[in-house]
Enzyme design. Structure first.
Site, short mmCIF file in Angstrom:
data_model
loop_
_atom_site.label_atom_id
_atom_site.label_comp_id
_atom_site.label_asym_id
_atom_site.label_seq_id
_atom_site.Cartn_x
_atom_site.Cartn_y
_atom_site.Cartn_z
N THR A 92 0.78 -1.44 0.01
CA THR A 92 -0.15 0.00 -0.11
C THR A 92 0.78 1.18 0.05
O THR A 92 0.76 2.25 -0.91
CB THR A 92 -0.99 -0.08 1.21
N ASN A 97 -4.75 -9.38 -8.01
CA ASN A 97 -5.06 -10.13 -6.66
C ASN A 97 -6.43 -10.98 -6.56
O ASN A 97 -6.40 -11.91 -5.92
CB ASN A 97 -4.95 -9.27 -5.41
N GLN A 153 1.43 -9.28 -6.04
CA GLN A 153 0.85 -10.71 -6.02
C GLN A 153 1.78 -11.44 -7.26
O GLN A 153 1.76 -12.62 -6.96
CB GLN A 153 -0.48 -10.54 -6.77
N THR A 178 12.95 5.35 10.95
CA THR A 178 13.86 4.15 11.38
C THR A 178 13.69 3.14 10.61
O THR A 178 12.50 2.43 10.79
CB THR A 178 14.05 3.97 13.02
N CYS A 211 -18.27 -6.56 2.53
CA CYS A 211 -19.48 -6.31 3.46
C CYS A 211 -19.25 -4.97 3.82
O CYS A 211 -18.21 -4.67 4.58
CB CYS A 211 -19.46 -7.28 4.57
N1 PLP Z 1 -1.59 -4.54 -4.09
C1 PLP Z 1 -2.01 -5.90 -4.32
C2 PLP Z 1 -2.37 -6.26 -5.75
C3 PLP Z 1 -2.36 -6.45 -3.56
O1 PLP Z 1 -3.17 -7.74 -3.43
C4 PLP Z 1 -2.31 -5.89 -1.98
C5 PLP Z 1 -2.46 -6.71 -0.99
O2 PLP Z 1 -3.84 -7.52 -0.92
C6 PLP Z 1 -1.70 -4.78 -1.73
C7 PLP Z 1 -1.28 -3.87 -3.06
C8 PLP Z 1 -1.32 -3.97 -0.43
O3 PLP Z 1 -0.23 -4.80 0.23
P1 PLP Z 1 -0.11 -4.55 1.67
O4 PLP Z 1 -1.07 -5.47 2.26
O5 PLP Z 1 1.13 -5.00 1.98
O6 PLP Z 1 -0.19 -3.15 2.13
#
Ligand code: PLP
Length: 385
Positions: A71, A150, A178, A236, A321
């Site tokens: 993310t 994903n 993924q 850090t 949901c």
């Molecule tokens: N991008 C994709 C395609 C994902 O499947 C995910 C997690 O499910 C993420 C980004 C987010 O990664 P993280 O959980 O390390 O923040």
């Protein structure tokens, strides 16, 4: 029997990863920025971890920045490029099936005055490369298209996307959360400028990821503070997690990809024998080795999930949901599924720890659950008239 088939959500930490991390909590706990021996020891481990991640994609260690996960990497790439390139343009191209980490970042930028184009995908989840070419204008500053989806496992042709972006002089970011270690990536051969990774999808710890930033790519930093991570990501460093991430990468064996794919196809084959089922996403080599996503008509995914959970099998649905509102997955509707059909979709995601015994047990249980649920399904009655 307990069967974990939700490895797309997260994976178990490999015991060897945990062992590798342990000393960095209790003995080698220095701050990687400190000059004394504790700090140097931590810094050395951090840089070794960086080298391992870099080598996996044929990048230079200086092109890898550790983050808190996929993310953050997606946010850093998209906002970082958007704010650094505002004088060149305000247009970003993405797709309708990106992870929320990309989609919601784009939506936020839209509110700030950026123009976002959401490329449509076909029934299998592939973008149209000709449409991509047509949408790029002289105001386009970034194309962000995921490597592998994903939910439905579609592997986009990032080689072709990269070539188009290079031709048009536009930066290209890909969310490889993924696909990392499942689909080979060579950044020297593929024209991708930014890539996002996450450790917890590959039997590493949660809370650590990385971003590849091609040398010379200008990026506005999102987090201000110390000068860690080449002055791009203050804070850090989480040395223990970085060590675990690198160990997880080292533990991936090339031959396991084919083994996982074989089990994937065993599961697909077994489930497709159930009447009124359909595979979401492509079959074969263009599908992630560990992803199975099946529609079970006349069934509600959530009921199926709970019934399978009662039998010890963990899977996921595409629906989210939100209070009483059951929204179908954006990915499944983007590939053309009607909301009621999307609701009957289940995702099974395997790992190298999945076994044939588990797969066969899952097929057997799914058959039973589907039969039971269909007998009481109001959807079926409606269909039968
Ligand atoms: N991008 C994709 C395609 C994902 O499947 C995910 C997690 O499910 C993420 C980004 C987010 O990664 P993280 O959980 O390390 O923040």
């Amino acid at each position: 029997m307990k069967v974990y088939l939700d490895n797309g959500a997260t994976t178990k930490v490999d015991a060897k990863v945990f062992e590798a991390m342990k000393p960095y909590f209790t003995e080698k706990y220095g701050n990687a920025s400190s000059l004394h021996s504790f700090g140097r020891e931590a810094n050395e481990a951090l840089e070794k971890a960086r080298q391992v991640i870099a080598a996996k994609i044929n990048a230079e260690p200086g092109e890898i920045i550790f983050t808190s996960g996929g993310t953050e990497s997606d946010n850093m790439a998209i906002k970082g490029v958007a704010y650094a390139s505002q004088d060149k343009g305000n247009h970003i191209i993405t797709s309708t099936i990106e992870h929320p980490a990309v989609l919601n970042t784009c939506k936020m930028l839209e509110k700030k005055g950026f123009r976002i184009t959401y490329l449509k995908v076909d029934r299998e989840g592939f973008i149209d490369l000709e449409q991509l070419k047509r949408e790029i204008t002289d105001k386009t500053i970034l194309v962000t298209i995921m490597h592998a989806n994903n939910e439905i496992g579609t592997i986009e042709d990032i080689g072709a996307i990269g070539r188009i972006c290079k031709e048009k002089g536009v930066l290209f970011h890909s969310d490889a959360v993924q696909s990392f270690t499942k689909v080979p990536i060579d950044v020297k051969k593929t024209n991708v400028d930014l890539l996002s990774f996450s450790a917890h999808k590959i039997h590493g710890p949660k809370g650590i990821g990385a971003i590849y930033i091609r040398k010379g790519t200008s990026l506005k930093k999102m987090q201000h503070g110390g000068s860690q991570e080449f002055n791009l990501r203050a804070g850090t460093e989480n040395v223990a997690a970085a060590v675990g991430f690198a160990k997880a990468v080292q533990l991936v064996k090339e031959k396991e990809i084919a083994q996982i794919a074989k089990l994937r196809d065993r599961l697909i084959g077994g489930l497709r024998k159930i009447p009124d089922t359909m595979l979401n996403g492509p079959a074969g080599k263009k599908r992630l080795c560990n992803n199975v996503n099946i529609v079970f008509r006349f069934i509600e995914g959530e009921s199926m999930l709970l019934h399978l959970d009662a039998k010890g099998i963990a899977v996921s649905t595409g629906s989210a949901c939100s209070q009483r509102d059951l929204k179908p997955s954006q990915v499944l509707t983007a590939i053309g599924l009607r909301p009621d059909v999307a609701h009957g979709s289940i995702r099974f995601t395997l790992s190298r720890f999945s076994t044939a015994k588990e797969i066969d047990y899952t097929i057997k249980c799914v058959k039973q659950v589907v039969e039971n649920l269909r007998q009481i399904s109001p959807l079926r009655r409606g269909y039968d008239g």
